[in-house]
Design an enzyme around this catalytic site. Structure first.
Site, PDB file in Angstrom:
ATOM      1  N   PHE A 121       0.858  -1.181   0.000  1.00 53.70           N
ATOM      2  CA  PHE A 121       0.000   0.000   0.000  1.00 53.70           C
ATOM      3  C   PHE A 121       0.901   1.240   0.000  1.00 53.70           C
ATOM      4  O   PHE A 121       1.879   1.288   0.742  1.00 53.70           O
ATOM      5  CB  PHE A 121      -0.883  -0.008   1.246  1.00 53.70           C
ATOM      6  CG  PHE A 121      -2.062   0.922   1.166  1.00 53.70           C
ATOM      7  CD1 PHE A 121      -1.921   2.267   1.483  1.00 53.70           C
ATOM      8  CD2 PHE A 121      -3.301   0.454   0.783  1.00 53.70           C
ATOM      9  CE1 PHE A 121      -3.002   3.131   1.420  1.00 53.70           C
ATOM     10  CE2 PHE A 121      -4.397   1.311   0.711  1.00 53.70           C
ATOM     11  CZ  PHE A 121      -4.241   2.652   1.032  1.00 53.70           C
TER      12      PHE A 121
ATOM     13  N   HIS B 196       1.456  -6.243   6.509  1.00 54.61           N
ATOM     14  CA  HIS B 196       0.465  -6.317   5.436  1.00 54.61           C
ATOM     15  C   HIS B 196       1.093  -6.664   4.087  1.00 54.61           C
ATOM     16  O   HIS B 196       0.386  -6.682   3.072  1.00 54.61           O
ATOM     17  CB  HIS B 196      -0.290  -4.990   5.332  1.00 54.61           C
ATOM     18  CG  HIS B 196      -1.029  -4.614   6.581  1.00 54.61           C
ATOM     19  ND1 HIS B 196      -2.344  -4.956   6.812  1.00 54.61           N
ATOM     20  CD2 HIS B 196      -0.629  -3.938   7.682  1.00 54.61           C
ATOM     21  CE1 HIS B 196      -2.718  -4.504   7.990  1.00 54.61           C
ATOM     22  NE2 HIS B 196      -1.698  -3.883   8.544  1.00 54.61           N
TER      23      HIS B 196
ATOM     24  N   HIS C  72      -1.981 -11.882   4.028  1.00 54.66           N
ATOM     25  CA  HIS C  72      -1.946 -11.558   5.458  1.00 54.66           C
ATOM     26  C   HIS C  72      -3.342 -11.564   6.076  1.00 54.66           C
ATOM     27  O   HIS C  72      -4.355 -11.495   5.375  1.00 54.66           O
ATOM     28  CB  HIS C  72      -1.300 -10.187   5.679  1.00 54.66           C
ATOM     29  CG  HIS C  72      -2.065  -9.052   5.062  1.00 54.66           C
ATOM     30  ND1 HIS C  72      -1.910  -8.674   3.750  1.00 54.66           N
ATOM     31  CD2 HIS C  72      -3.006  -8.222   5.577  1.00 54.66           C
ATOM     32  CE1 HIS C  72      -2.711  -7.664   3.480  1.00 54.66           C
ATOM     33  NE2 HIS C  72      -3.398  -7.369   4.571  1.00 54.66           N
TER      34      HIS C  72
ATOM     35  N   ASP D  29      -5.595  -9.438   8.793  1.00 53.82           N
ATOM     36  CA  ASP D  29      -5.731  -8.212   9.584  1.00 53.82           C
ATOM     37  C   ASP D  29      -6.187  -8.555  11.000  1.00 53.82           C
ATOM     38  O   ASP D  29      -6.987  -9.470  11.204  1.00 53.82           O
ATOM     39  CB  ASP D  29      -6.779  -7.278   8.967  1.00 53.82           C
ATOM     40  CG  ASP D  29      -6.267  -6.535   7.757  1.00 53.82           C
ATOM     41  OD1 ASP D  29      -5.052  -6.578   7.490  1.00 53.82           O
ATOM     42  OD2 ASP D  29      -7.102  -5.912   7.062  1.00 53.82           O
TER      43      ASP D  29
ATOM     44  N   HIS E 218      -6.013  -3.221  13.625  1.00 49.80           N
ATOM     45  CA  HIS E 218      -5.763  -2.498  12.382  1.00 49.80           C
ATOM     46  C   HIS E 218      -6.837  -1.451  12.101  1.00 49.80           C
ATOM     47  O   HIS E 218      -6.551  -0.394  11.537  1.00 49.80           O
ATOM     48  CB  HIS E 218      -5.696  -3.499  11.222  1.00 49.80           C
ATOM     49  CG  HIS E 218      -5.466  -2.897   9.880  1.00 49.80           C
ATOM     50  ND1 HIS E 218      -4.452  -2.004   9.617  1.00 49.80           N
ATOM     51  CD2 HIS E 218      -6.125  -3.060   8.692  1.00 49.80           C
ATOM     52  CE1 HIS E 218      -4.484  -1.650   8.352  1.00 49.80           C
ATOM     53  NE2 HIS E 218      -5.498  -2.264   7.770  1.00 49.80           N
TER      54      HIS E 218
ATOM     55  N   HIS F  75     -14.319  -2.850   6.531  1.00 48.15           N
ATOM     56  CA  HIS F  75     -13.563  -3.178   7.742  1.00 48.15           C
ATOM     57  C   HIS F  75     -14.407  -2.915   8.997  1.00 48.15           C
ATOM     58  O   HIS F  75     -14.316  -3.658   9.982  1.00 48.15           O
ATOM     59  CB  HIS F  75     -12.271  -2.362   7.818  1.00 48.15           C
ATOM     60  CG  HIS F  75     -11.158  -2.900   6.980  1.00 48.15           C
ATOM     61  ND1 HIS F  75     -10.990  -2.553   5.659  1.00 48.15           N
ATOM     62  CD2 HIS F  75     -10.136  -3.760   7.275  1.00 48.15           C
ATOM     63  CE1 HIS F  75      -9.918  -3.162   5.170  1.00 48.15           C
ATOM     64  NE2 HIS F  75      -9.385  -3.910   6.139  1.00 48.15           N
TER      65      HIS F  75
ATOM     66  N   GLU G 283      -6.350 -11.046   3.158  1.00 46.47           N
ATOM     67  CA  GLU G 283      -6.186 -10.221   1.958  1.00 46.47           C
ATOM     68  C   GLU G 283      -4.955 -10.665   1.184  1.00 46.47           C
ATOM     69  O   GLU G 283      -4.065 -11.329   1.716  1.00 46.47           O
ATOM     70  CB  GLU G 283      -6.072  -8.743   2.359  1.00 46.47           C
ATOM     71  CG  GLU G 283      -7.350  -8.224   3.012  1.00 46.47           C
ATOM     72  CD  GLU G 283      -7.205  -6.870   3.684  1.00 46.47           C
ATOM     73  OE1 GLU G 283      -8.207  -6.143   3.782  1.00 46.47           O
ATOM     74  OE2 GLU G 283      -6.073  -6.538   4.131  1.00 46.47           O
TER      75      GLU G 283
END
Length: 223
Positions: A28, A58, A62, A64, A68, A171, A183
């Site tokens: 990201f 991440h 992974h 979460d 997070h 989320h 993800e």
């Protein structure tokens, strides 16, 4: 649904659905990329190679943690493991646009739904580049999956919310409904159907996520 292929080629007994992790793995924007340095190398006076890693949790495939997306959420090391192992269903929603709506997965919501659902959106998951236009879950889709008894949702993109989202509505649904999430799955070669998922996070006691080595195992034939 059962795991099957459209040809006579036998299916593997085990599918590795983990993204490769290395210095070129996409992250990201602004997140910490994978870096590896050698703190010891084989040679005279040194019997081993030892490396030091720096990375965001991440990177790659992974899980979460609630931490997070919630200030008072649990770190990944405190999250119970039951959701990350057990029966699951892989659903294809290729070319569904920016959000996975219920209509994109309704064709696979038949019979007894396993408590884990993984959705494939890419024809080929871009393991070598960041995709700012990634497909995410519509919040209502996750609500409906939770209503159906699903405890874990997964996706082959970097987030269950759009990359530019600030409210992170999907989320927030999993926070409120107590779901777990995976993800960056690689589902390119996995037929639609039911499998056993094994994707255990590391026991990182203060981290907001953890890399996983995610695999799918073929279910035994029905008697």
């Amino acid at each position: 649904m059962r795991a099957m292929t459209a040809t006579s080629t036998p299916s593997p007994a085990l599918w590795d659905i983990s993204a490769p992790v290395h210095a070129g793995s996409p992250v990201f924007p602004g997140d910490t990329p994978y870096q590896q340095q050698w703190s010891a190398t084989l040679g005279p006076g040194c019997p081993v190679n030892v490396s030091a890693l720096t990375l965001s949790p991440h990177v790659g495939t992974h899980a979460d943690a609630p931490l997070h997306y919630a200030a008072d959420g649990a770190a990944i090391g405190a999250v119970p493991l039951e959701a990350f192992i057990g029966p699951c269903r892989v659903v294809h929603a290729l070319d569904c646009g920016p959000l996975i709506e219920w209509t994109h997965i309704a064709h696979a919501m038949t019979g007894t739904l396993p408590p884990r659902v993984l959705v494939r959106t890419y024809a080929r998951m871009p393991v070598d580049r960041w995709d700012a236009g990634l497909t995410a879950y519509a919040p209502d889709t996750i609500e409906r999956l939770a209503d159906a008894g699903v405890v874990l949702v997964g996706i082959d993109t970097a987030s269950i919310d759009p990359a530019d989202s600030k409210p992170l509505p999907s989320h927030q649904v999993i926070r409120r409904r107590g779901l777990r999430v995976l993800e960056n799955l690689v589902l390119d070669d996995v037929p639609e159907g039911d499998y056993e998922l094994i994707a255990l996070p590391l026991k990182l006691t203060t981290a907001d996520a953890s890399p996983v080595r995610a695999v799918l195992r073929a279910l035994p034939p029905r008697a």
